[in-house]
Write an enzyme that holds these catalytic residues in place. Structure first.
Site, PDB file in Angstrom:
ATOM      1  N   THR A   1      56.781  46.849  33.131  1.00  0.00           N
ATOM      2  CA  THR A   1      56.995  48.289  33.026  1.00  0.00           C
ATOM      3  C   THR A   1      58.407  48.555  32.507  1.00  0.00           C
ATOM      4  OG1 THR A   1      57.674  48.344  35.345  1.00  0.00           O
ATOM      5  CG2 THR A   1      55.360  48.809  34.869  1.00  0.00           C
ATOM      6  N   TYR A   2      58.747  49.836  32.359  1.00  0.00           N
ATOM      7  CA  TYR A   2      60.057  50.225  31.816  1.00  0.00           C
ATOM      8  C   TYR A   2      61.178  49.629  32.660  1.00  0.00           C
ATOM      9  CZ  TYR A   2      63.596  53.202  29.666  1.00  0.00           C
ATOM     10  OH  TYR A   2      64.693  53.658  28.983  1.00  0.00           O
TER      11      TYR A   2
END
Length: 548
Positions: A19-20
């Site tokens: 994820t980010y």
């Protein structure tokens, strides 16, 4: 991390694996927790799951929590199964993220620690301590590193019963000393800053980079080691600016800045409350604290040859030792400390050893004197007017003549290899990192694209060198210095320059008014003096005030 986030081709197109990553959040999405619990139950067993999902909250203030925590987009992509599609660095980072994410939703580890007292004599006994892992829990997936802390691995003890006779095989005597806590690493420093409320996630990187850029610390085995200048700055601030390096002051100011960023406070009162007492304290220290009080000069002893004091102190370019003082008739002698030497640990013998440089080694075959020394850019050899840098393993205090001659010969061969063509008149065409170029002493010039080293003539080369010579810049500097050196116009000079104006107006009063009129080009201080003089001779106050 950016590559893992953007996507890696696993055979059927790019897939984002994490994820980010630009976030400080420790919260996981509900669907991610559900997938993790299902994966843990299937792979490690239901007994490795806690009764309810584990929820975490950040300790950092102003953390960037717009996104969830950094985690694998799917824990079903086991690192070992996709290793063939990742580079070594990508694999290690993805493995770390995957292991920590899975481990955070597993149960605690249960470890039994057992101590056994072995009676040797009625008045003494030996003690053996061991530990056994009853349930590894999350340790089955991930065990956090211990950051260089020396931890003895305890051997598991065999099953024992009270009163049992144990056969003695050997006795080994060991000695242990109490050790100080390990020095900070980047991770432990950030963790400590968080605990004290100092800094914010967006400023941690700049804090560390400032420590390194100003050479307050150096990194040794991933640990921050304070330098001499770092110790001096730390001592100065703690002694003279105690309240401003206090943990509570810094944390409180950070909180006020947070309130300003949220619009709960205006910045003017906060800045004024800080600046007024701080400015006064700075002015006070500027008047009362001497440079010698800050640099922490330490006297080591007396020089046996001259009887003058030998001291170690901090200078503009780093720590150095000094024989003599500024009060002596002869100038003091200086020598820089060697790499690895510390101001607080250097002895008199080590300091005197530094003054053996430059050290004469002998002569070259051409009769040039060879000497070894240490300069601003490191240790070097000098022969005649030429210089050769010593290699990493060479020591200027111990390097031999044979080794020096070898390095000089290597330098000559290297220099000859750089020469493509000698055009004469001190101009050569040399090999450069970006291609061949012209050199004449310290002046260098580019070779035009339509020319080659073989076709370039001496006349063309001389023209190129002439163009590259910074004659115009020097002329500008000279004229600027001459202009600065030109004396300011005095009152007499102003009066002299203004004499032609008196021909137009004979009356003294008119002359005075005209004098005030023509003083615009003169500097303010000169104009005021001239105006005062003029008003002193005039019988009436002049009406025109443009000169003042």
């Amino acid at each position: 991390a950016q590559q893992l986030y953007e996507g890696i081709d696993l055979g059927s197109g790019p897939v984002g694996l994490i994820t980010y990553m630009r976030t400080d959040s420790v919260a996981l999405a509900g669907e991610a927790i559900a997938e993790l619990r299902g994966f843990i139950e299937q792979r490690y067993g239901k007994d490795k799951l806690p009764d309810s999902p584990r929820q975490y909250k950040t300790k950092s203030k102003n953390a960037q929590e717009a996104h969830e925590a950094i985690r694998p987009t799917s824990c079903l992509r086991v690192p070992e199964e996709i290793r063939g599609h990742l580079s070594e660095e990508q694999f290690r980072l993805y493995q770390l993220i995957w292991q920590r994410t899975v481990a955070c939703q597993m149960i605690h580890a249960l470890i039994d620690t057992i101590s056994v007292d072995l009676a040797a004599e009625p008045t003494s006994f030996f003690r053996a301590t061991g530990s056994t892992v009853r349930d590894p829990g999350f340790l089955a997936v991930y065990e956090e590193g211990l950051d260089d802390q020396k931890v003895e691995k305890e051997n598991p003890l065999p099953p024992l019963t009270e009163g049992e006779a144990i056969q003695l095989n050997d006795i080994e005597a060991t000695q242990h000393f109490t050790e100080p806590p390990p020095r900070y690493s980047e991770a432990t420093l950030v963790k400590t800053l968080e605990e004290y409320g100092i800094g914010r996630p967006s400023t941690y990187a700049s804090i560390i980079s400032t420590l390194l850029a100003r050479e307050y610390v150096e990194i040794d085995r991933l640990r921050f080691i304070p330098t001499d200048i770092g110790r001096i700055v730390n001592k100065f601030l703690t002694e003279h600016f105690t309240q401003y390096v206090d943990y509570d002051f810094t944390a409180n100011l950070e909180d006020q800045l947070d309130e300003i960023s949220r619009g709960e406070k205006t910045w003017e009162p906060v800045l004024d409350h800080f600046w007024q007492p701080f400015s006064k304290l700075v002015d006070e220290k500027m008047d009362n604290v001497q440079r010698s009080d800050v640099l922490q000069a330490r006297e080591l002893g007396l020089d046996p040859k001259t009887g003058k004091p030998v001291s170690v102190r901090m200078g503009k370019f780093g720590p150095f030792v000094q024989i003599g003082s500024r009060d002596d008739e002869d100038k003091p002698i200086f020598a820089s400390l060697r790499a690895g030497m510390k101001m607080d640990a250097v002895s008199l013998e080590e300091a005197l050893e530094l003054f053996k440089l430059p050290r004469a080694l002998g002569e070259t075959t051409e009769g040039q004197t060879i000497s070894a020394s240490i300069g601003r850019f490191g240790p070097y050899l000098r022969y005649g007017t030429n210089f050769v840098s010593l290699k990493k393993d060479d020591d200027p205090y111990t390097v031999t003549l044979e080794r020096a001659l070898q390095l000089i010969e290597e330098k000559k061969v290297s220099d000859l290899a750089k020469i493509i063509r000698d055009l004469g008149d001190g101009i050569q065409i040399l090999k450069g990192r970006w291609g061949p170029f012209l050199a004449s002493g310290k002046i260098k010039a580019k070779i035009p694209k339509d020319k080659t080293p073989d076709t370039l003539t001496l006349e063309e080369a001389q023209a190129l060198i002439a163009e590259a010579t910074p004659a115009k810049k020097e002329a500008k500097k000279t004229s600027k210095k001459a202009a600065e050196a030109k004396p300011e116009p005095t009152e007499a000079a102003v009066d002299t320059e203004e004499k032609p104006a008196k021909k137009k107006a004979a009356p003294k009063k008119s002359a005075t008014e005209d004098t005030l009129k023509t003083k615009t080009p003169v500097k303010k201080t000169a104009t005021k003096s001239a105006a005062t003089k003029a008003s002193g001779t005039a019988t009436k106050t002049p009406r025109k005030k443009t000169g003042t």
